[in-house]
Enzyme design. Sequence first.
Site, PDB file in Angstrom:
ATOM      1  N   SER A 198       0.800  -1.198  -0.026  1.00 40.07           N
ATOM      2  CA  SER A 198      -0.077  -0.056   0.122  1.00 40.07           C
ATOM      3  C   SER A 198       0.763   1.291   0.145  1.00 40.07           C
ATOM      4  O   SER A 198       0.470   2.249  -0.875  1.00 40.07           O
ATOM      5  CB  SER A 198      -0.871  -0.111   1.382  1.00 40.07           C
TER       6      SER A 198
ATOM      7  N   HIS B  77       0.399   5.033   4.348  1.00 43.09           N
ATOM      8  CA  HIS B  77      -0.293   5.327   3.124  1.00 43.09           C
ATOM      9  C   HIS B  77      -0.016   6.935   2.804  1.00 43.09           C
ATOM     10  O   HIS B  77       0.407   7.279   1.757  1.00 43.09           O
ATOM     11  CB  HIS B  77      -1.935   5.347   3.382  1.00 43.09           C
TER      12      HIS B  77
END
Length: 202
Positions: free
Chosen positions: A127, A178
């Site tokens: 991610s 993220h």
Amino acid sequence: MDEFSRRKKAIVNIGLIALNVIYFLYLEMNGSTEDTQFMVSHGAMYAPLVIERGEYYRLITSTFMHFGINHIMNNMLILFILGDNLERALGHIKYLLFYLICGVGANVTSMIINLSGYRIVVSAGASGAIFGVIGGLLYAVAVNRGQLEDLSTRQLVVVILCSLYFGFTSTGVDNAAHIAGLITGIIMGVVLYRRPRNGRSR
């Protein structure tokens, strides 16, 4: 060379997806990707082992590991859809360098933030690197007046907002990685991407 021919050249992105899938299958055949201890023993991020034992390889290996089938399917789908665009924009070598730096940058930042909050967590997943890809594309699209191939600024902003919303409304999601990946991607985009003069990215 026509657009279709150029679109077939994202070999690094395909290779990255293949590595993620192959390692996931290897782990599943030898244990369970939803077993935290098993994942740590095979390269997942765990700050004490990185800091106290110098196992810095985890900063990279963890980006090729996923907790369960849904985790890898969601990440690889996004990488498949968006990664080829950035690879064509940067070129093969720059894209590989970009991807790895974003993944490591996201892991380092996440580790620092978690330690500063006295949280010791086990993390894994592509991610952070994928958010980096999105950040790099956002920069590339912006300098190309809001459009790069079939991508627009609006589309990328929607992807970013939806992804962040999902992360902050779900449990067990490393939102620090993220955001760090996204910011690292934008910075790396500034460093590595140059707007093409002849309509072709390099």
